[in-house]
Design an enzyme around this catalytic site. Sequence first.
Site, PDB file in Angstrom:
ATOM      1  N   ARG A 227       3.788  51.227   2.181  1.00  0.00           N
ATOM      2  CA  ARG A 227       3.699  51.403   0.734  1.00  0.00           C
ATOM      3  C   ARG A 227       4.669  52.511   0.318  1.00  0.00           C
ATOM      4  O   ARG A 227       4.768  53.541   0.992  1.00  0.00           O
ATOM      5  CB  ARG A 227       2.280  51.822   0.314  1.00  0.00           C
ATOM      6  CG  ARG A 227       1.281  50.679   0.286  1.00  0.00           C
ATOM      7  CD  ARG A 227       1.553  49.705  -0.855  1.00  0.00           C
ATOM      8  NE  ARG A 227       0.606  48.592  -0.890  1.00  0.00           N
ATOM      9  CZ  ARG A 227       0.764  47.437  -0.249  1.00  0.00           C
ATOM     10  NH1 ARG A 227       1.824  47.237   0.504  1.00  0.00           N
ATOM     11  NH2 ARG A 227      -0.131  46.474  -0.361  1.00  0.00           N
ATOM     12  N   GLU A 256       7.365  50.202  -7.928  1.00  0.00           N
ATOM     13  CA  GLU A 256       7.939  48.844  -7.958  1.00  0.00           C
ATOM     14  C   GLU A 256       7.630  48.140  -9.283  1.00  0.00           C
ATOM     15  O   GLU A 256       6.539  48.339  -9.814  1.00  0.00           O
ATOM     16  CB  GLU A 256       7.354  48.019  -6.798  1.00  0.00           C
ATOM     17  CG  GLU A 256       7.747  48.574  -5.459  1.00  0.00           C
ATOM     18  CD  GLU A 256       6.976  47.928  -4.305  1.00  0.00           C
ATOM     19  OE1 GLU A 256       6.284  46.916  -4.523  1.00  0.00           O
ATOM     20  OE2 GLU A 256       7.073  48.460  -3.193  1.00  0.00           O
ATOM     21  N   HIS A 274       9.973  44.230  -1.477  1.00  0.00           N
ATOM     22  CA  HIS A 274       8.580  44.099  -1.011  1.00  0.00           C
ATOM     23  C   HIS A 274       8.316  42.639  -0.600  1.00  0.00           C
ATOM     24  O   HIS A 274       7.402  41.999  -1.115  1.00  0.00           O
ATOM     25  CB  HIS A 274       7.600  44.531  -2.108  1.00  0.00           C
ATOM     26  CG  HIS A 274       6.214  44.825  -1.588  1.00  0.00           C
ATOM     27  ND1 HIS A 274       5.377  45.737  -2.165  1.00  0.00           N
ATOM     28  CD2 HIS A 274       5.526  44.303  -0.532  1.00  0.00           C
ATOM     29  CE1 HIS A 274       4.229  45.768  -1.511  1.00  0.00           C
ATOM     30  NE2 HIS A 274       4.300  44.902  -0.497  1.00  0.00           N
TER      31      HIS A 274
HETATM   32  P1  NDP Z   1      -4.270  48.176   9.786  1.00  0.00           P
HETATM   33  O1  NDP Z   1      -5.500  48.585   9.038  1.00  0.00           O
HETATM   34  O2  NDP Z   1      -4.415  47.309  10.967  1.00  0.00           O
HETATM   35  O3  NDP Z   1      -3.456  49.475  10.237  1.00  0.00           O
HETATM   36  C1  NDP Z   1      -3.307  50.613   9.439  1.00  0.00           C
HETATM   37  C2  NDP Z   1      -3.099  51.793  10.360  1.00  0.00           C
HETATM   38  O4  NDP Z   1      -2.855  52.946   9.548  1.00  0.00           O
HETATM   39  C3  NDP Z   1      -4.321  52.074  11.231  1.00  0.00           C
HETATM   40  O5  NDP Z   1      -3.938  52.076  12.580  1.00  0.00           O
HETATM   41  C4  NDP Z   1      -4.843  53.419  10.750  1.00  0.00           C
HETATM   42  O6  NDP Z   1      -5.260  54.183  11.867  1.00  0.00           O
HETATM   43  C5  NDP Z   1      -3.611  54.043  10.075  1.00  0.00           C
HETATM   44  N1  NDP Z   1      -4.006  54.903   8.954  1.00  0.00           N
HETATM   45  C6  NDP Z   1      -4.813  54.573   7.920  1.00  0.00           C
HETATM   46  N2  NDP Z   1      -4.979  55.637   7.109  1.00  0.00           N
HETATM   47  C7  NDP Z   1      -4.262  56.653   7.652  1.00  0.00           C
HETATM   48  C8  NDP Z   1      -4.062  58.015   7.291  1.00  0.00           C
HETATM   49  N3  NDP Z   1      -4.634  58.543   6.209  1.00  0.00           N
HETATM   50  N4  NDP Z   1      -3.264  58.761   8.085  1.00  0.00           N
HETATM   51  C9  NDP Z   1      -2.675  58.234   9.198  1.00  0.00           C
HETATM   52  N5  NDP Z   1      -2.846  56.961   9.593  1.00  0.00           N
HETATM   53  C10 NDP Z   1      -3.636  56.177   8.827  1.00  0.00           C
HETATM   54  O7  NDP Z   1      -3.329  47.502   8.693  1.00  0.00           O
HETATM   55  P2  NDP Z   1      -2.066  46.577   8.930  1.00  0.00           P
HETATM   56  O8  NDP Z   1      -1.279  47.086  10.081  1.00  0.00           O
HETATM   57  O9  NDP Z   1      -2.486  45.176   8.915  1.00  0.00           O
HETATM   58  O10 NDP Z   1      -1.277  46.889   7.546  1.00  0.00           O
HETATM   59  C11 NDP Z   1      -0.837  48.207   7.278  1.00  0.00           C
HETATM   60  C12 NDP Z   1      -0.294  48.317   5.869  1.00  0.00           C
HETATM   61  O11 NDP Z   1       0.940  47.617   5.764  1.00  0.00           O
HETATM   62  C13 NDP Z   1      -1.151  47.697   4.759  1.00  0.00           C
HETATM   63  O12 NDP Z   1      -2.213  48.551   4.364  1.00  0.00           O
HETATM   64  C14 NDP Z   1      -0.150  47.491   3.648  1.00  0.00           C
HETATM   65  O13 NDP Z   1      -0.092  48.645   2.826  1.00  0.00           O
HETATM   66  C15 NDP Z   1       1.174  47.337   4.390  1.00  0.00           C
HETATM   67  N6  NDP Z   1       1.699  45.977   4.265  1.00  0.00           N
HETATM   68  C16 NDP Z   1       2.942  45.788   3.697  1.00  0.00           C
HETATM   69  C17 NDP Z   1       3.460  44.528   3.554  1.00  0.00           C
HETATM   70  C18 NDP Z   1       4.807  44.314   2.940  1.00  0.00           C
HETATM   71  O14 NDP Z   1       5.066  43.230   2.427  1.00  0.00           O
HETATM   72  N7  NDP Z   1       5.709  45.284   3.001  1.00  0.00           N
HETATM   73  C19 NDP Z   1       2.700  43.340   3.962  1.00  0.00           C
HETATM   74  C20 NDP Z   1       1.440  43.659   4.601  1.00  0.00           C
HETATM   75  C21 NDP Z   1       0.974  44.920   4.727  1.00  0.00           C
HETATM   76  P3  NDP Z   1      -6.408  55.305  11.718  1.00  0.00           P
HETATM   77  O15 NDP Z   1      -7.580  54.647  11.079  1.00  0.00           O
HETATM   78  O16 NDP Z   1      -6.639  55.760  13.129  1.00  0.00           O
HETATM   79  O17 NDP Z   1      -5.818  56.382  10.864  1.00  0.00           O
END
Ligand code: NDP
Length: 308
Positions: A227, A256, A274
């Site tokens: 994001r 965006e 995006h």
């Molecule tokens: P997941 O929930 O599988 O992974 C997210 C990861 O981020 C987790 O491993 C989590 O680990 C970590 N995380 C969450 N909050 C924090 C924080 N505050 N600090 C540090 N690490 C954090 O999601 P996905 O991998 O499936 O997707 C990730 C993101 O990718 C989505 O939320 C979306 O925003 C983005 N996305 C973008 C797309 C695009 O078109 N560009 C398409 C799809 C997704 P932990 O809980 O240990 O912190």
Amino acid sequence: MSHPDILVAGRMPPNVLDQLEASFTVHCLPEAADEAQMMIDAVGERIRGVATNAVQAPQIEMLERLPRLEIMASSGIGTDALNVDYAGKRGIHVTNTPDVLTDDVADAAIMLMLATSRQLVLADRNVRAGCWLKGLSLARRVSGKRLGILGLGRIGQAIAKRAAAFDMPIGYHQRHINPDVSYTYYHSPTALAADSDFLVVVVPGGSETDRMVDALGPEGILVNIGRGTTVDEPALIEALTEGRIRGAGLDVLADEPNVPDALRTLDNVVLAPHYASATVETRLAMGQLVVDNLRAHFDGRTLLTPVG
Ligand code: NDP
């Protein structure tokens, strides 16, 4: 028996729309704000479901005008624009589409990493303009370089798997250590950035991750596929302009679809709208999950991919 009324806010592939129309009375929200208001005036009280996406989801002002709303099914993973807390208080179910887009988004991260490091867009412009190699400096190698992944979730792990084929040593930061992987864990985004040649950001948006990335070394390349809000964009533009980092590949931006003028003019930046999940295969799979979640809800079955 009449079908439940649903509002479609955002684009859906034609065959997904066909499926929605087979099971529901569909109202497609017009893009123009005044036309959208008129539609809500006319049908808002009848709407029981919303089919939307992570970027064009109706905001609270509109949701307030849908008093019978039971479910919001979003095509996408990010929940930062879905007003999940508000929905929870009203008892509105929220669903998203995890897993089905993981491979495409990971592919796009690798594409941006290579395109930025190897100056693909600039080289393409050069060749089209008849300049060939003129003005093009030597690029930096990707293979064997250190990759930092901020957010080693579903997509982060798929990126790591691909990067292993490039012999890249992998480090990561997130809130919890993942005991199932042997990659190096860093306790902060800053520590990870300091030890990475490429930093790929793939954490969710929202207040917890707001501008969490604000540093990278002078040879570093930033790829943001998560994001736009997670990166301090003015600080990034300053660092790119002053050559304090090598480059950036950005699929997402802070506001965006507005693109800061400075980013448009910088040759060390590769921009994408995006669109990391925007392949025919994945958009159909995402749309199918939206349809299936809505059908499950109105048939009284368990939701396939509820949020939370
Ligand atoms: P997941 O929930 O599988 O992974 C997210 C990861 O981020 C987790 O491993 C989590 O680990 C970590 N995380 C969450 N909050 C924090 C924080 N505050 N600090 C540090 N690490 C954090 O999601 P996905 O991998 O499936 O997707 C990730 C993101 O990718 C989505 O939320 C979306 O925003 C983005 N996305 C973008 C797309 C695009 O078109 N560009 C398409 C799809 C997704 P932990 O809980 O240990 O912190």
